[in-house]
Design a protein around this motif. Structure first.
Motif, PDB file in Angstrom:
ATOM      1  N   ARG A 170       0.699  -1.403   0.060  1.00 36.75           N
ATOM      2  CA  ARG A 170       0.105   0.070  -0.061  1.00 36.75           C
ATOM      3  C   ARG A 170       0.846   1.280  -0.047  1.00 36.75           C
ATOM      4  O   ARG A 170       0.663   2.282  -0.725  1.00 36.75           O
ATOM      5  N   ARG A 171       1.879   1.227   0.733  1.00 35.25           N
ATOM      6  CA  ARG A 171       2.761   2.316   0.646  1.00 35.25           C
ATOM      7  C   ARG A 171       3.502   2.575  -0.721  1.00 35.25           C
ATOM      8  O   ARG A 171       3.536   3.865  -1.001  1.00 35.25           O
ATOM      9  N   ALA A 172       3.741   1.540  -1.288  1.00 35.15           N
ATOM     10  CA  ALA A 172       4.439   1.614  -2.519  1.00 35.15           C
ATOM     11  C   ALA A 172       3.396   2.242  -3.501  1.00 35.15           C
ATOM     12  O   ALA A 172       3.547   3.092  -4.460  1.00 35.15           O
ATOM     13  N   ALA A 173       1.948   1.546  -3.386  1.00 30.30           N
ATOM     14  CA  ALA A 173       1.026   2.120  -4.669  1.00 30.30           C
ATOM     15  C   ALA A 173       0.531   3.332  -4.217  1.00 30.30           C
ATOM     16  O   ALA A 173      -0.025   4.060  -5.062  1.00 30.30           O
ATOM     17  N   GLU A 174       0.461   3.805  -3.043  1.00 34.10           N
ATOM     18  CA  GLU A 174      -0.032   5.117  -2.359  1.00 34.10           C
ATOM     19  C   GLU A 174       0.851   5.740  -1.481  1.00 34.10           C
ATOM     20  O   GLU A 174       0.894   5.886  -0.542  1.00 34.10           O
ATOM     21  N   PRO A 175       1.837   6.487  -2.201  1.00 36.12           N
ATOM     22  CA  PRO A 175       2.954   7.216  -1.765  1.00 36.12           C
ATOM     23  C   PRO A 175       2.373   8.233  -0.458  1.00 36.12           C
ATOM     24  O   PRO A 175       3.111   8.513   0.352  1.00 36.12           O
ATOM     25  N   ASP A 176       1.121   8.601  -0.376  1.00 35.66           N
ATOM     26  CA  ASP A 176       0.652   9.631   0.531  1.00 35.66           C
ATOM     27  C   ASP A 176       0.148   8.812   1.881  1.00 35.66           C
ATOM     28  O   ASP A 176      -0.451   9.409   2.675  1.00 35.66           O
ATOM     29  N   LEU A 177      -0.161   7.489   1.822  1.00 27.26           N
ATOM     30  CA  LEU A 177      -0.382   6.731   2.878  1.00 27.26           C
ATOM     31  C   LEU A 177       0.117   6.914   4.125  1.00 27.26           C
ATOM     32  O   LEU A 177       1.397   6.674   4.030  1.00 27.26           O
ATOM     33  N   ASP A 178      -0.581   7.365   5.112  1.00 26.72           N
ATOM     34  CA  ASP A 178       0.340   7.538   6.436  1.00 26.72           C
ATOM     35  C   ASP A 178       0.127   6.033   7.193  1.00 26.72           C
ATOM     36  O   ASP A 178      -1.014   5.880   7.674  1.00 26.72           O
ATOM     37  N   ILE A 179       1.158   5.304   7.358  1.00 28.80           N
ATOM     38  CA  ILE A 179       1.191   4.102   8.418  1.00 28.80           C
ATOM     39  C   ILE A 179       0.747   4.415   9.647  1.00 28.80           C
ATOM     40  O   ILE A 179       0.257   3.490  10.583  1.00 28.80           O
ATOM     41  N   GLU A 180       1.377   5.542  10.248  1.00 31.37           N
ATOM     42  CA  GLU A 180       1.333   5.938  11.663  1.00 31.37           C
ATOM     43  C   GLU A 180      -0.035   5.604  12.175  1.00 31.37           C
ATOM     44  O   GLU A 180      -0.181   4.928  13.424  1.00 31.37           O
ATOM     45  N   PRO A 181      -1.207   6.285  11.867  1.00 33.43           N
ATOM     46  CA  PRO A 181      -2.500   5.860  12.608  1.00 33.43           C
ATOM     47  C   PRO A 181      -2.874   4.274  12.328  1.00 33.43           C
ATOM     48  O   PRO A 181      -3.639   3.907  13.168  1.00 33.43           O
ATOM     49  N   LEU A 182      -2.341   3.631  11.643  1.00 36.87           N
ATOM     50  CA  LEU A 182      -2.582   2.324  11.413  1.00 36.87           C
ATOM     51  C   LEU A 182      -2.022   1.308  12.310  1.00 36.87           C
ATOM     52  O   LEU A 182      -2.236   0.259  12.595  1.00 36.87           O
ATOM     53  N   PHE A 183      -0.731   1.905  12.744  1.00 33.81           N
ATOM     54  CA  PHE A 183       0.093   1.244  13.677  1.00 33.81           C
ATOM     55  C   PHE A 183      -0.422   0.605  14.813  1.00 33.81           C
ATOM     56  O   PHE A 183      -0.114  -0.755  15.118  1.00 33.81           O
ATOM     57  N   PRO A 184      -1.215   1.229  15.633  1.00 32.06           N
ATOM     58  CA  PRO A 184      -1.894   0.474  16.828  1.00 32.06           C
ATOM     59  C   PRO A 184      -2.734  -0.786  16.370  1.00 32.06           C
ATOM     60  O   PRO A 184      -2.610  -1.740  17.361  1.00 32.06           O
ATOM     61  N   TYR A 185      -3.242  -0.687  15.252  1.00 31.29           N
ATOM     62  CA  TYR A 185      -4.161  -1.860  14.610  1.00 31.29           C
ATOM     63  C   TYR A 185      -3.034  -3.159  14.535  1.00 31.29           C
ATOM     64  O   TYR A 185      -3.396  -4.361  14.951  1.00 31.29           O
ATOM     65  N   VAL A 186      -2.189  -2.825  13.916  1.00 30.40           N
ATOM     66  CA  VAL A 186      -0.899  -3.838  13.575  1.00 30.40           C
ATOM     67  C   VAL A 186      -0.761  -4.376  15.025  1.00 30.40           C
ATOM     68  O   VAL A 186      -0.436  -5.754  14.884  1.00 30.40           O
ATOM     69  N   MET A 187      -0.492  -3.692  15.882  1.00 24.92           N
ATOM     70  CA  MET A 187       0.268  -4.339  17.163  1.00 24.92           C
ATOM     71  C   MET A 187      -1.007  -4.925  17.850  1.00 24.92           C
ATOM     72  O   MET A 187      -0.817  -6.004  18.423  1.00 24.92           O
ATOM     73  N   GLN A 188      -2.023  -4.479  17.591  1.00 21.83           N
ATOM     74  CA  GLN A 188      -3.250  -5.131  18.234  1.00 21.83           C
ATOM     75  C   GLN A 188      -3.393  -6.467  17.473  1.00 21.83           C
ATOM     76  O   GLN A 188      -3.712  -7.662  18.336  1.00 21.83           O
TER      77      GLN A 188
END
Length: 212
Positions: A170-188
């Motif tokens: 997703r980062r490669a396909a969408e350069p503006d994607l911000d992973i930071e807000p998704l990170f808590p869900y990754v850890m969950q």
């Protein structure tokens, strides 16, 4: 060969790899010619082929460097108590902190691995090593009693890496994607997978209640 000469060769090799990585990330594997890599690295074709005979050889060298980095990263967290802190550090590094150029290159290698048998072999080899390294980290955590000892770690690692691969894509396909807000869900997700074994579901077609 003298030590300064060896160091110069090592430095030049790394410069070529960095130049090739920029080309692959910018233009793609197929569109990047050896001539383009020569221009990016400011080296003659003869000089380039003295280090790397093909683009596949360059990818192999980049992958080997990444494999060594991954091994170092796993070793840094394997023996430190606090498995979820360690996993968070690893995930943050690979999903958020790595530059876009590296993320794009990973996407290129994955795409090319489906078409090019040699790249496919290289990609499979590093995947196997990464999976084994992460299983090793989790196994030591289980030995310390930080996670249950009855987990199927090999399958959990496949799921965790698939999640990471998807976010990288997703980062490669969408350069503006911000992973930071998704990170808590990754850890969950990681905490859920590593907290207990999944419920065993009945096989399809098997009766779940007695009849007769």
């Amino acid at each position: 060969m003298s030590r300064p000469a060896v160091q110069r060769q090592t430095d030049r090799r790394e410069e070529i790899l960095a130049a090739a990585q920029r080309c692959f990330a910018r233009s793609g594997f197929h569109q990047s010619s050896m001539q383009e890599i020569c221009a990016e690295a400011e080296i003659s074709p003869g000089g380039l082929y003295r280090y790397f005979p093909s683009k596949e050889a360059i990818i192999a060298a980049i992958t080997e460097r990444d494999r060594a980095d991954a091994a170092d990263n796993f070793a840094a967290v394997a023996n430190v108590p606090g498995i979820f802190e360690g996993l968070e550090k690893l995930a943050r590094h690979y999903l958020i902190e790595r530059p876009t150029e590296e993320i794009n290159l990973c996407a290129e290698i994955r795409t090319e691995s489906r078409r090019n048998p040699e790249i496919g072999r290289i990609h499979h080899a590093i995947n196997t090593d990464v999976e084994a390294g992460l299983v090793g980290v989790l196994r030591k955590a289980a030995e310390r009693g930080e996670i249950p000892s009855d987990l199927d770690l090999e399958r959990i690692v496949v799921v965790l890496l698939a999640l990471g691969d998807g976010l990288e894509w997703r980062r490669a396909a969408e350069p503006d994607l911000d992973i930071e807000p998704l990170f808590p869900y990754v850890m969950q997700v990681a905490r859920c997978l590593l907290s207990h074994a999944p419920d065993r579901q009945p096989k399809a077609g098997k009766e779940t209640s007695d009849e007769g």
